[in-house]
Design an enzyme around this catalytic site. Sequence first.
Site, short mmCIF file in Angstrom:
data_model
loop_
_atom_site.label_atom_id
_atom_site.label_comp_id
_atom_site.label_asym_id
_atom_site.label_seq_id
_atom_site.Cartn_x
_atom_site.Cartn_y
_atom_site.Cartn_z
N ASP A 181 0.80 -1.23 0.00
CA ASP A 181 0.00 0.00 0.00
C ASP A 181 0.84 1.28 0.00
O ASP A 181 0.44 2.30 0.56
CB ASP A 181 -0.98 0.01 1.20
CG ASP A 181 -1.87 -1.20 1.20
OD1 ASP A 181 -2.24 -1.67 0.12
OD2 ASP A 181 -2.21 -1.69 2.30
N LYS A 207 1.82 2.10 -5.12
CA LYS A 207 2.35 1.53 -6.37
C LYS A 207 1.42 1.79 -7.54
O LYS A 207 1.87 2.11 -8.64
CB LYS A 207 2.55 0.01 -6.20
CG LYS A 207 3.51 -0.38 -5.10
CD LYS A 207 3.56 -1.88 -4.90
CE LYS A 207 2.29 -2.51 -4.36
NZ LYS A 207 1.94 -2.13 -2.97
N GLY A 218 -4.77 -4.26 -3.72
CA GLY A 218 -5.71 -3.19 -4.06
C GLY A 218 -4.88 -2.00 -4.46
O GLY A 218 -4.23 -1.39 -3.62
N HIS A 219 -4.83 -1.72 -5.76
CA HIS A 219 -4.00 -0.63 -6.26
C HIS A 219 -4.90 0.51 -6.72
O HIS A 219 -5.69 0.35 -7.64
CB HIS A 219 -3.11 -1.12 -7.42
CG HIS A 219 -2.12 -2.16 -6.99
ND1 HIS A 219 -1.28 -2.81 -7.85
CD2 HIS A 219 -1.82 -2.65 -5.75
CE1 HIS A 219 -0.51 -3.66 -7.18
NE2 HIS A 219 -0.84 -3.59 -5.89
N GLN A 271 1.77 -6.15 -3.13
CA GLN A 271 2.24 -6.25 -1.73
C GLN A 271 3.56 -5.47 -1.58
O GLN A 271 3.74 -4.48 -2.27
CB GLN A 271 2.40 -7.72 -1.32
CG GLN A 271 1.08 -8.46 -1.13
CD GLN A 271 0.48 -8.98 -2.42
OE1 GLN A 271 1.12 -9.65 -3.20
NE2 GLN A 271 -0.79 -8.68 -2.66
P1 GDP Z 1 -0.82 0.32 -3.54
O1 GDP Z 1 -1.44 -0.94 -3.06
O2 GDP Z 1 0.65 0.36 -3.30
O3 GDP Z 1 -1.17 0.65 -4.97
O4 GDP Z 1 -1.43 1.48 -2.64
P2 GDP Z 1 -2.99 1.65 -2.24
O5 GDP Z 1 -3.74 2.11 -3.42
O6 GDP Z 1 -3.48 0.47 -1.52
O7 GDP Z 1 -2.86 2.79 -1.13
C1 GDP Z 1 -2.29 4.03 -1.41
C2 GDP Z 1 -3.34 5.12 -1.18
O8 GDP Z 1 -2.68 6.38 -1.14
C3 GDP Z 1 -4.36 5.24 -2.30
O9 GDP Z 1 -5.57 5.68 -1.75
C4 GDP Z 1 -3.76 6.32 -3.21
O10 GDP Z 1 -4.75 7.01 -3.96
C5 GDP Z 1 -3.15 7.23 -2.18
N1 GDP Z 1 -1.96 7.98 -2.63
C6 GDP Z 1 -0.94 7.59 -3.43
N2 GDP Z 1 0.01 8.55 -3.48
C7 GDP Z 1 -0.43 9.57 -2.70
C8 GDP Z 1 0.11 10.83 -2.30
O11 GDP Z 1 1.21 11.22 -2.68
N3 GDP Z 1 -0.63 11.60 -1.46
C9 GDP Z 1 -1.86 11.20 -1.00
N4 GDP Z 1 -2.50 12.00 -0.18
N5 GDP Z 1 -2.39 10.02 -1.34
C10 GDP Z 1 -1.69 9.22 -2.16
P1 IMO Z 2 -1.05 -4.18 -2.21
O1 IMO Z 2 -0.60 -4.77 -3.51
C1 IMO Z 2 -1.02 -4.62 2.14
C2 IMO Z 2 -1.26 -8.70 3.73
C3 IMO Z 2 -2.49 -9.14 4.47
C4 IMO Z 2 -1.86 -10.10 5.47
C5 IMO Z 2 -0.76 -10.76 4.65
C6 IMO Z 2 -1.15 -12.11 4.08
O2 IMO Z 2 -2.33 -3.45 -2.29
O3 IMO Z 2 0.05 -3.42 -1.56
P2 IMO Z 2 -2.74 -12.78 2.06
O4 IMO Z 2 -4.19 -12.55 1.82
O5 IMO Z 2 -1.86 -12.19 1.00
O6 IMO Z 2 -2.39 -14.21 2.31
O7 IMO Z 2 -2.41 -12.01 3.44
O8 IMO Z 2 -0.47 -9.86 3.59
N1 IMO Z 2 -1.49 -8.16 2.36
C7 IMO Z 2 -1.38 -6.87 2.03
N2 IMO Z 2 -1.11 -5.78 2.79
N3 IMO Z 2 -1.18 -4.48 0.80
C8 IMO Z 2 -1.41 -5.55 0.02
O9 IMO Z 2 -1.42 -5.49 -1.33
C9 IMO Z 2 -1.57 -6.82 0.63
N4 IMO Z 2 -1.83 -8.07 0.19
C10 IMO Z 2 -1.76 -8.87 1.25
O10 IMO Z 2 -3.12 -8.06 5.12
O11 IMO Z 2 -1.23 -9.37 6.50
MG MG Z 3 -2.97 -1.58 -1.81
#
Ligand code: GDP
Ligand code: IMO
Ligand code: MG
Length: 428
Positions: free
Chosen positions: A13, A16, A40-41, A224
């Site tokens: 998270d 990416k 979840g991207h 991840q």
């Molecule tokens: P990922 O799994 O690595 O793609 O990240 P997620 O989407 O799960 O979580 C990142 C969150 O931060 C999302 O809600 C993005 O829209 C948000 N985000 C990404 N870059 C920035 C930033 O520079 N500032 C803010 N405020 N939000 C950001």
């Molecule tokens: P993105 O790509 C953050 C965590 C779960 C749990 C562990 C194992 O959005 O960064 P799983 O269901 O994969 O067997 O769970 O990994 N986890 C994540 N945490 N971002 C993710 O994906 C994750 N995908 C799995 O919360 O701790």
């Molecule tokens: Mg994510």
Amino acid sequence: MAVIVIVGAQWGDEGKGKIVDVLTEKADGVARYQGGHNAGHTVVINNEKFILHIIPSGILHKEKVCIIGNGVVVDPASLIEELDGLKKRGIEAGKNLFLSKNAHLIMPYHTAIEKEQERLKGSKKIGTTGKGIGPAYVDKTARAGIRAGELLYPEIFKEKLKTNISVVNHLLKNLYNASGFDTNAVYGEYMEYAERLSGYITDTDIILNRMIDDNKNIICEGAQGTLLDVDHGTYPYVTSSSASAGGACTGLGIGPTRITKVIGVVKAYTTRVGEGPFPTEINDSLGEHIREKGGEYGATTGRPRRCGWLDMVVLRHSIRINGFTGIVITKLDILDGLEKIKICTGYRYNGRVYEEFPKELNIIEKCEPIYEEIPGWKENTSGTKEFENLPEAARAYIKTIERMLGVEIHIVSSGQKRDELIVLKEIF
Ligand code: GDP
Ligand code: IMO
Ligand code: MG
């Protein structure tokens, strides 16, 4: 030609999705190499939010090649739901989406087994996303998995399914005291999925290597993060795949010599969702403040993310494991308004200082972080596009990170939207 691997440097998270989306403009193709719909991207375009789970984050750019590689585990129902959701919003994944024949399928029994295992572990549970990821990778390694390519051969698919369900039902009924599955029902369900997905299933390794031969720009999208990597993360509190850069080669079928850059995505602080050690976790109202301001709730499960300070011990480990050629810092704006910012530079445990990430879970669990404190800034940095326009203390924070890590920073992200970023050095 450039083949760039984008890797989460922490516990996932990191942002990416946003970075892959931004970089896709200059790329010809985006390929996911591991994980499944546990990811979840998030990509925000104008004011519209998209959450991608297994479709590469490049899909929001028209006509870029998007590949779901052999290292990904695919829940066909979830993939179809994702495709339908995008279509409703005007994004058609037609001839530009490809699913590897060798990607393993997540079956209903995987989710059922995971549920029972997590339940039985009680307080020692991993806190998985509950998507069947772990058991699907177990079957892959145990040579019992069913692959996407087998959806194209109903007889072979049914044969394997029959064998697997007889084993799984034995396990579910006798070990877990849970109900089993009916082969014909699962077969019928998966043949419907096959009808929807067969047009996407192909030899993605050949497509990808040909694109590289033709000097195309490719992004390998990791899911991840490094600390969730099955080998290099905080085992057993990890996911079941190789999230770090090495996974891009095995998960896509490209040789290490093909990769030109490895970029680590680093959140300006740290978050983690699920169980497991987290040395710099902030357990008071400041942690809550960061969670609320940063919208730190799981993009897949909605669970609150645990929040903490930036951890150099973790990042040094991440740099070593991935060989980052550069990094991207995200969510700097979330730290606006803090009086002081802490950076963890080492861990103390049993009178000893650890500068490198310990392999022992018991040490990571019990160590005390050693912090360096630097001044925060009052100003609002969201949407900043020029480094010079950042407050002095924010610039100092970025420069301190770069100095401590010894890796060049390419981009500083200052908001959710595409254009909310500072480019210090082009990646492509
Ligand atoms: P990922 O799994 O690595 O793609 O990240 P997620 O989407 O799960 O979580 C990142 C969150 O931060 C999302 O809600 C993005 O829209 C948000 N985000 C990404 N870059 C920035 C930033 O520079 N500032 C803010 N405020 N939000 C950001
Ligand atoms: P993105 O790509 C953050 C965590 C779960 C749990 C562990 C194992 O959005 O960064 P799983 O269901 O994969 O067997 O769970 O990994 N986890 C994540 N945490 N971002 C993710 O994906 C994750 N995908 C799995 O919360 O701790
Ligand atoms: Mg994510």
